[in-house]
Design a protein around this motif. Structure first.
Motif, short mmCIF file in Angstrom:
data_model
loop_
_atom_site.label_atom_id
_atom_site.label_comp_id
_atom_site.label_asym_id
_atom_site.label_seq_id
_atom_site.Cartn_x
_atom_site.Cartn_y
_atom_site.Cartn_z
N LYS A 154 -81.55 0.59 7.46
CA LYS A 154 -81.83 1.34 6.23
C LYS A 154 -80.91 2.54 6.10
CE LYS A 154 -84.46 1.60 2.55
NZ LYS A 154 -84.50 0.49 1.57
N MET A 155 -80.65 3.22 7.21
CA MET A 155 -79.75 4.36 7.19
C MET A 155 -78.32 3.91 6.85
SD MET A 155 -81.25 6.23 10.62
CE MET A 155 -79.95 7.44 10.73
N VAL A 156 -77.91 2.78 7.40
CA VAL A 156 -76.59 2.25 7.10
C VAL A 156 -76.48 1.90 5.62
CG1 VAL A 156 -74.97 0.35 7.53
CG2 VAL A 156 -76.21 1.40 9.44
N PHE A 157 -77.54 1.29 5.07
CA PHE A 157 -77.53 0.89 3.66
C PHE A 157 -77.38 2.11 2.76
CE2 PHE A 157 -79.36 -0.12 -0.43
CZ PHE A 157 -78.87 -1.39 -0.69
N MET A 158 -78.15 3.15 3.01
CA MET A 158 -78.10 4.35 2.18
C MET A 158 -76.74 5.03 2.28
SD MET A 158 -80.94 4.36 0.63
CE MET A 158 -80.75 5.97 -0.14
N GLU A 159 -76.17 5.05 3.47
CA GLU A 159 -74.87 5.70 3.66
C GLU A 159 -73.75 4.90 3.01
OE1 GLU A 159 -71.98 6.34 7.43
OE2 GLU A 159 -73.97 7.24 7.65
N GLU A 160 -73.76 3.57 3.20
CA GLU A 160 -72.69 2.72 2.66
C GLU A 160 -72.73 2.63 1.14
OE1 GLU A 160 -70.31 0.42 4.06
OE2 GLU A 160 -70.46 1.42 6.01
N HIS A 161 -73.93 2.71 0.56
CA HIS A 161 -74.08 2.49 -0.88
C HIS A 161 -74.28 3.78 -1.67
CE1 HIS A 161 -74.94 -1.50 0.81
NE2 HIS A 161 -74.56 -1.98 -0.35
N LYS A 162 -74.01 4.90 -1.06
CA LYS A 162 -74.22 6.18 -1.73
C LYS A 162 -73.41 6.28 -3.02
CE LYS A 162 -74.15 11.19 -1.04
NZ LYS A 162 -73.47 11.46 -2.33
N ASP A 163 -72.11 5.99 -2.95
CA ASP A 163 -71.26 6.08 -4.14
C ASP A 163 -71.65 5.05 -5.19
OD1 ASP A 163 -69.85 8.13 -2.97
OD2 ASP A 163 -68.27 6.84 -2.18
N LEU A 164 -71.95 3.83 -4.74
CA LEU A 164 -72.36 2.78 -5.68
C LEU A 164 -73.68 3.15 -6.34
CD1 LEU A 164 -71.87 0.00 -6.94
CD2 LEU A 164 -73.08 -1.01 -4.99
N PHE A 165 -74.58 3.74 -5.59
CA PHE A 165 -75.88 4.16 -6.14
C PHE A 165 -75.68 5.22 -7.22
CE2 PHE A 165 -79.44 7.24 -5.86
CZ PHE A 165 -80.42 6.46 -6.42
N ASP A 166 -74.80 6.18 -6.97
CA ASP A 166 -74.53 7.22 -7.97
C ASP A 166 -73.91 6.62 -9.22
OD1 ASP A 166 -75.51 9.13 -6.23
OD2 ASP A 166 -73.54 9.69 -5.44
N GLU A 167 -72.99 5.68 -9.05
CA GLU A 167 -72.35 5.02 -10.19
C GLU A 167 -73.37 4.20 -10.98
OE1 GLU A 167 -69.04 2.71 -8.92
OE2 GLU A 167 -68.06 4.39 -7.90
N ALA A 168 -74.26 3.50 -10.26
CA ALA A 168 -75.28 2.68 -10.93
C ALA A 168 -76.25 3.56 -11.73
CB ALA A 168 -76.05 1.87 -9.89
N GLN A 169 -76.62 4.69 -11.14
CA GLN A 169 -77.51 5.62 -11.83
C GLN A 169 -76.86 6.16 -13.11
OE1 GLN A 169 -78.98 8.71 -9.28
NE2 GLN A 169 -79.88 9.89 -10.94
N GLN A 170 -75.60 6.55 -13.01
CA GLN A 170 -74.89 7.09 -14.17
C GLN A 170 -74.68 6.01 -15.22
OE1 GLN A 170 -74.18 10.40 -14.48
NE2 GLN A 170 -73.68 9.85 -16.59
N TRP A 171 -74.38 4.78 -14.78
CA TRP A 171 -74.19 3.66 -15.72
C TRP A 171 -75.47 3.39 -16.50
CZ3 TRP A 171 -76.25 -1.24 -16.45
CH2 TRP A 171 -75.50 -2.13 -17.23
N MET A 172 -76.59 3.37 -15.81
CA MET A 172 -77.88 3.15 -16.47
C MET A 172 -78.17 4.25 -17.48
SD MET A 172 -80.16 0.68 -15.89
CE MET A 172 -80.40 -0.76 -14.86
#
Length: 358
Positions: free
Chosen positions: A180-198
């Motif tokens: 779970k820690m690896v997922f959050m760290e690896e996908h931090k930038d993608l998560f921010d982009e997905a949030q902004q896209w939405m």
């Protein structure tokens, strides 16, 4: 007739020929793979078979060629356990996000249970650690938009999480990090982009839906032709007027529902797991209602003009229908691919289609 046949051969025939060439190449590749596997197996040399088929499966999983892997496993079933320099077939399929390869490897519960216990000893990572890492660029870009890319990453993580042992979910790699820690760290930038896209899509759509609400609400109180002395609409008994009322009502309620759904996205908490189902569902519903409201608005507008002008311009109905279809068609052309992808990714069949045990 000659010109027609010439155009047919220039446009249709090349396309058919291209399809034929692709199918022929695919068939020849399959036959060649079968012959190579059969020839290697006839040598009856375990080391040769192991190295040859192992390197073939290694290359196939990286390039996403499930037919080669399926043929190699069919020819020599033990090749599923091929490992070399930290390479594990199932772990590599997860890392490369090759769902077709994954489905071949996990087509039976026996293989699934055995593969679930594999570990990358060098990195001290299990299958869930591999699924927690960000997909390669050429695989993550198969989806449109950061939100759908985030959804696909969550689908992979949840799929692998369902079959690994419970202890593996909290296991730590050599960097002392859980999956779970690896997922959050690896996908931090993608998560921010997905949030902004939405948020960007929702904000833009909310403005459009709000404008439709304003027009539909005003249209309900400013009826075409006005009112009679007793307060009844002038065109109350005309069928076109009923079409206007019904379409205006649909436009008002569907645009209101669209605004509510988009506001639900803008005010959401935006947790990573929300991108799996909750946020795509709201986006899908919002876009569907927005399309309905736009179509209904165009129908109401056309009905109004037809009522007012039909006594003066008898042929006005047909051009109005054509003109009103233009913005609806443009919206469909621009937004329908995204809507279809949202629906298919959220509600469609899973990309993980394991075969039944034989």
């Amino acid at each position: 007739m000659f010109i027609y046949l010439t155009l047919y051969h220039l446009t249709i025939a090349p396309s058919i020929k291209d399809i034929h060439d692709i199918k022929l190449t695919h068939y020849q590749s399959e036959r060649l793979t079968k012959e190579i596997c059969a020839t290697i197996l006839k040598k009856r040399d375990h080391n040769l078979t192991w190295k040859a088929l192992g390197s073939a499966t290694s290359a196939a999983v990286q390039h996403g060629t499930p037919e080669v892997i399926e043929e190699c496993i069919s020819t020599y079933p033990d090749i599923i356990w091929y490992t070399e320099k930290g390479f594990h077939l199932s772990l590599e399929a997860i890392t490369q996000r090759q769902e077709q390869v994954y489905n071949i490897l996990f087509q039976s519960d026996v293989h699934k249970a055995a593969q679930a216990n594999l570990m990358d000893k060098e990195e001290k990572e299990n299958s869930l650690h591999k699924a927690a890492k960000l997909a390669p660029p050429h695989r993550i870009n198969v989806m449109t938009g950061a939100a759908l890319q985030m959804q696909r990453e969550l689908q992979w993580y949840k799929e692998v999480e369902n079959f690994v042992e419970p202890s593996f979910k909290k296991a730590k790699n050599k960097n002392k990090k859980t999956p779970k820690m690896v997922f959050m760290e690896e996908h931090k930038d993608l998560f921010d982009e997905a949030q902004q896209w939405m948020k960007d899509v929702s904000a833009s759509s909310t403005v459009v839906a709000a404008l439709i609400i304003t027009m539909a609400f005003a249209g309900a109180f400013t009826l075409p032709g006005g009112n009679q002395d007793d307060g009844n609409p002038l065109f109350l008994n005309k069928g076109t007027f009923m079409l206007f009322i019904i379409s205006d009502t649909i436009a008002l309620f569907s645009s209101t529902a669209s605004v509510v759904m988009f506001l639900g996205i803008l005010t959401a908490r935006f947790a990573p797991d929300d991108f799996l189902y909750a946020l795509p569902k709201r986006m899908t519903i919002g876009l569907v209602f927005l399309f309905m409201s736009l179509a209904a608005t165009m129908i109401a507008f056309s009905a109004t003009l037809a009522l007012v002008l039909k006594d003066k311009v008898t042929w006005i109905a047909a051009p109005l229908v054509v003109v009103s279809c233009v913005p609806v068609a443009l919206f469909g052309w621009l937004q329908f691919p995204l809507l279809i992808e949202l629906v298919y990714s959220t509600y469609g069949p899973s990309i993980f289609r394991q075969k039944k045990n034989e």
